[in-house]
Design a protein around this motif. Structure first.
Motif, PDB file in Angstrom:
ATOM      1  N   LEU A   1       6.042   0.555  -9.224  1.00 52.84           N
ATOM      2  CA  LEU A   1       5.757  -0.034 -10.528  1.00 52.84           C
ATOM      3  C   LEU A   1       6.352   0.878 -11.595  1.00 52.84           C
ATOM      4  CD1 LEU A   1       3.177  -0.813  -8.550  1.00 52.84           C
ATOM      5  CD2 LEU A   1       2.238  -1.672 -10.663  1.00 52.84           C
ATOM      6  N   ASN A   2       6.885   0.291 -12.640  1.00 52.02           N
ATOM      7  CA  ASN A   2       7.490   1.045 -13.741  1.00 52.02           C
ATOM      8  C   ASN A   2       8.464   2.116 -13.238  1.00 52.02           C
ATOM      9  OD1 ASN A   2       8.052   2.077 -16.269  1.00 52.02           O
ATOM     10  ND2 ASN A   2       6.218   3.355 -16.338  1.00 52.02           N
ATOM     11  N   PRO A   3       9.533   1.722 -12.530  1.00 49.54           N
ATOM     12  CA  PRO A   3      10.467   2.714 -11.952  1.00 49.54           C
ATOM     13  C   PRO A   3      11.139   3.593 -13.003  1.00 49.54           C
ATOM     14  CG  PRO A   3      11.104   0.447 -11.357  1.00 49.54           C
ATOM     15  CD  PRO A   3       9.895   0.340 -12.236  1.00 49.54           C
ATOM     16  N   GLU A   4      11.069   3.203 -14.287  1.00 44.74           N
ATOM     17  CA  GLU A   4      11.708   4.011 -15.336  1.00 44.74           C
ATOM     18  C   GLU A   4      10.809   5.140 -15.833  1.00 44.74           C
ATOM     19  OE1 GLU A   4      11.376   0.580 -15.769  1.00 44.74           O
ATOM     20  OE2 GLU A   4      13.333   0.158 -14.873  1.00 44.74           O
ATOM     21  N   GLY A   5       9.571   5.197 -15.385  1.00 48.48           N
ATOM     22  CA  GLY A   5       8.644   6.217 -15.851  1.00 48.48           C
ATOM     23  C   GLY A   5       9.188   7.619 -15.656  1.00 48.48           C
ATOM     24  N   ALA A   6       8.915   8.508 -16.624  1.00 54.66           N
ATOM     25  CA  ALA A   6       9.487   9.854 -16.577  1.00 54.66           C
ATOM     26  C   ALA A   6       8.903  10.673 -15.425  1.00 54.66           C
ATOM     27  CB  ALA A   6       9.247  10.569 -17.909  1.00 54.66           C
TER      28      ALA A   6
ATOM     29  N   VAL B   1       4.995   4.621 -10.651  1.00 58.79           N
ATOM     30  CA  VAL B   1       3.960   4.650  -9.616  1.00 58.79           C
ATOM     31  C   VAL B   1       4.564   4.166  -8.297  1.00 58.79           C
ATOM     32  CG1 VAL B   1       1.740   3.734  -8.873  1.00 58.79           C
ATOM     33  CG2 VAL B   1       2.093   4.303 -11.277  1.00 58.79           C
ATOM     34  N   VAL B   2       4.421   4.984  -7.273  1.00 65.35           N
ATOM     35  CA  VAL B   2       4.935   4.631  -5.950  1.00 65.35           C
ATOM     36  C   VAL B   2       3.745   4.430  -5.010  1.00 65.35           C
ATOM     37  CG1 VAL B   2       6.299   5.418  -3.973  1.00 65.35           C
ATOM     38  CG2 VAL B   2       7.076   5.921  -6.310  1.00 65.35           C
ATOM     39  N   LEU B   3       3.691   3.253  -4.391  1.00 63.12           N
ATOM     40  CA  LEU B   3       2.665   2.944  -3.404  1.00 63.12           C
ATOM     41  C   LEU B   3       3.357   2.720  -2.061  1.00 63.12           C
ATOM     42  CD1 LEU B   3       0.815   0.084  -5.364  1.00 63.12           C
ATOM     43  CD2 LEU B   3       0.357   2.538  -5.497  1.00 63.12           C
ATOM     44  N   PHE B   4       2.747   3.143  -0.990  1.00 61.71           N
ATOM     45  CA  PHE B   4       3.345   2.832   0.318  1.00 61.71           C
ATOM     46  C   PHE B   4       2.253   2.583   1.346  1.00 61.71           C
ATOM     47  CE2 PHE B   4       2.644   6.766   2.794  1.00 61.71           C
ATOM     48  CZ  PHE B   4       2.230   7.626   1.791  1.00 61.71           C
ATOM     49  N   ASP B   5       2.600   1.798   2.360  1.00 60.43           N
ATOM     50  CA  ASP B   5       1.698   1.612   3.498  1.00 60.43           C
ATOM     51  C   ASP B   5       1.962   2.720   4.506  1.00 60.43           C
ATOM     52  OD1 ASP B   5       0.488  -0.728   2.601  1.00 60.43           O
ATOM     53  OD2 ASP B   5       1.994  -2.025   3.521  1.00 60.43           O
ATOM     54  N   MET B   6       0.897   3.384   4.971  1.00 56.98           N
ATOM     55  CA  MET B   6       1.061   4.384   6.013  1.00 56.98           C
ATOM     56  C   MET B   6       1.569   3.701   7.285  1.00 56.98           C
ATOM     57  SD  MET B   6      -2.078   7.046   5.799  1.00 56.98           S
ATOM     58  CE  MET B   6      -3.571   6.140   5.706  1.00 56.98           C
ATOM     59  N   LYS B   7       2.185   4.490   8.135  1.00 55.34           N
ATOM     60  CA  LYS B   7       2.649   3.943   9.412  1.00 55.34           C
ATOM     61  C   LYS B   7       1.486   3.248  10.146  1.00 55.34           C
ATOM     62  CE  LYS B   7       3.786   8.073  10.935  1.00 55.34           C
ATOM     63  NZ  LYS B   7       3.963   9.375  11.567  1.00 55.34           N
ATOM     64  N   GLY B   8       1.794   2.156  10.821  1.00 62.29           N
ATOM     65  CA  GLY B   8       0.764   1.425  11.568  1.00 62.29           C
ATOM     66  C   GLY B   8      -0.142   0.587  10.684  1.00 62.29           C
ATOM     67  N   HIS B   9       0.059   0.642   9.378  1.00 65.84           N
ATOM     68  CA  HIS B   9      -0.813  -0.062   8.432  1.00 65.84           C
ATOM     69  C   HIS B   9       0.006  -1.012   7.563  1.00 65.84           C
ATOM     70  CE1 HIS B   9      -3.242   3.399   9.570  1.00 65.84           C
ATOM     71  NE2 HIS B   9      -4.310   2.806   9.070  1.00 65.84           N
ATOM     72  N   GLY B  10      -0.675  -2.026   7.014  1.00 68.73           N
ATOM     73  CA  GLY B  10      -0.029  -2.950   6.080  1.00 68.73           C
ATOM     74  C   GLY B  10       1.253  -3.508   6.658  1.00 68.73           C
ATOM     75  N   MET B  11       2.337  -3.388   5.897  1.00 69.16           N
ATOM     76  CA  MET B  11       3.612  -3.950   6.343  1.00 69.16           C
ATOM     77  C   MET B  11       4.591  -2.869   6.787  1.00 69.16           C
ATOM     78  SD  MET B  11       4.129  -7.229   3.848  1.00 69.16           S
ATOM     79  CE  MET B  11       3.808  -6.451   2.268  1.00 69.16           C
ATOM     80  N   SER B  12       4.072  -1.680   7.055  1.00 68.96           N
ATOM     81  CA  SER B  12       4.930  -0.622   7.592  1.00 68.96           C
ATOM     82  C   SER B  12       5.058  -0.756   9.109  1.00 68.96           C
ATOM     83  CB  SER B  12       4.367   0.757   7.237  1.00 68.96           C
ATOM     84  OG  SER B  12       4.594   1.031   5.866  1.00 68.96           O
ATOM     85  N   GLU B  13       5.995   0.019   9.643  1.00 72.10           N
ATOM     86  CA  GLU B  13       6.267  -0.058  11.082  1.00 72.10           C
ATOM     87  C   GLU B  13       5.046   0.360  11.900  1.00 72.10           C
ATOM     88  OE1 GLU B  13       9.497   1.824  14.268  1.00 72.10           O
ATOM     89  OE2 GLU B  13       9.475   2.516  12.206  1.00 72.10           O
TER      90      GLU B  13
END
Lengths: 99, 259
Positions: free
Chosen positions: B16-21, B51-63
């Motif tokens: 979200l907001n990739p331009e954030g400082a 803001v960077v969000l990610f799914d941990m491995k084995g969770h959500g839409m991650s591998e």
């Protein structure tokens, strides 16, 4: 005809068809076959989508309809109860308004 | 995007907001996914940060991978993700087990971490998660999803129940998650935790049985502040506004003094 209607503005039916396709991609064809998806379908109750599936759906909406549509921002103004109540037609109307 | 290939794993990422400082990376907890932040908390923080969000491995839409759920592997993933996104340094916020991942980052890569916010990070030596794993059953799962699943308080329908059941079956029976978590029991006693110098915010639900874990961390980390919010372990789901505001206040850079 009506000059106010822009030529490239999508109809509600066209938007519905696109969203229907996204839902199928997110939750899988085998589940969609058992469902009757209509504009009145709610995301959580009727379509049984969980939050990560709604994230995936939002991503598709953003990529398809472009940055004019701040779908995540729109959703983030709702509380969870409103998201639970959210129906397909609410999103169709929102996308139409943004066009 | 949104799935990024790292050396060891493919992770689902949302920005979200990739331009954030400045960058804030948010880490979710076990058996959850990035959606715990996506709809409420992350958009509040994206007013100020990338803001960077990610799914941990084995969770959500991650591998789905079979091994590497220990804190060292998890922090390797996070470091690799930062490298892949060109992030030299970031603030970190972590919830539950994600809080332990954030703490571990501060011990292993202190120069790459700005401020640190830990929400409901459990002391793994007394963590009932391990007991939960041992008493796991389908009846338990139904109860767990209805009462404790920390993604949303949505009631699960049949397809969701099956989906969650598959996730737990996979994580418990086909991966090393159980032994990896057990291997972290001594983490709070690691001298590296007591040596953390980062400005640290500890947010716990006042009704949560993890509050003693928060007190332990507050006593060990020199620059830590403990805040109790109304709620239990699921406080980010119960009170996203409150948690979002606490994080906003903590992370927001103080304005430069005038004159």
């Amino acid at each position: 005809m009506d000059q106010l209607i822009q030529e490239n503005k999508l109809s509600k039916e066209e938007i519905f068809e696109t969203l229907n396709q996204f839902i199928t991609e997110v939750i899988g064809e085998e589940f969609v076959e058992e469902m009757d998806i209509t504009p009145a379908s709610s995301f959580t109750k009727d379509l049984e989508m969980d939050s990560i599936e709604i994230v995936a759906f939002s991503e598709k909406v953003k990529n398809h309809f472009g940055s004019n549509i701040d779908f995540t921002g729109w959703l983030s103004n709702m509380d969870l109860d409103e998201i639970i109540q959210l129906k397909l037609e609410n999103i169709i109307n929102y996308i139409q308004e943004c066009q | 995007m949104p799935v990024i290939s790292l050396p060891n794993v493919r992770l689902h990422v949302q920005e979200l907001n990739p331009e954030g400082a400045e960058t804030l990376i948010m880490v979710h907890g076990m058996f959850s996914n990035l959606a715990v932040y996506y709809f409420n908390i992350a958009p509040m923080l994206a007013k100020h940060f990338r803001v960077v969000l990610f799914d941990m491995k084995g969770h959500g839409m991650s591998e789905k991978v079979q091994t590497g759920y220990d804190l060292t592997s998890m922090t390797n993933d996070l470091r690799d993700l930062m490298d892949a996104l060109g992030i030299e340094k970031a603030h970190l916020a972590g919830y539950s087990y994600g809080g332990l991942v954030a703490l571990k980052m501060a011990t292993r890569f202190p120069e790459r971490v700005g401020k640190l916010a830990i929400i409901e990070g459990p002391d793994p030596s007394e963590q009932e998660t391990l007991t939960i794993i041992d008493t796991y059953s389908k009846e338990f799962l139904i109860h767990y999803i209805e009462n404790f699943a920390d993604t949303t308080r949505l009631l699960a329908g049949k397809r969701q129940l099956e989906k969650n059941h598959r996730m737990y079956e996979f994580l418990f029976n086909e991966t090393s998650i159980r032994s990896d978590m057990e291997g972290e029991k001594a983490f709070f006693n690691d001298p590296a935790v007591a040596a953390i110098e980062h400005e640290t915010l500890l947010i716990y639900g006042e009704e949560s049985n993890c509050v003693p874990s928060g007190r332990t961390l507050a006593s060990r980390i020199s620059n830590a502040t403990l805040v109790l919010a109304p709620g239990d372990h699921n406080v980010p789901v119960q009170q996203p506004e409150v948690i979002g505001k606490e994080l906003e206040r903590f992370f927001e850079p103080s304005p430069l003094p005038v004159g």
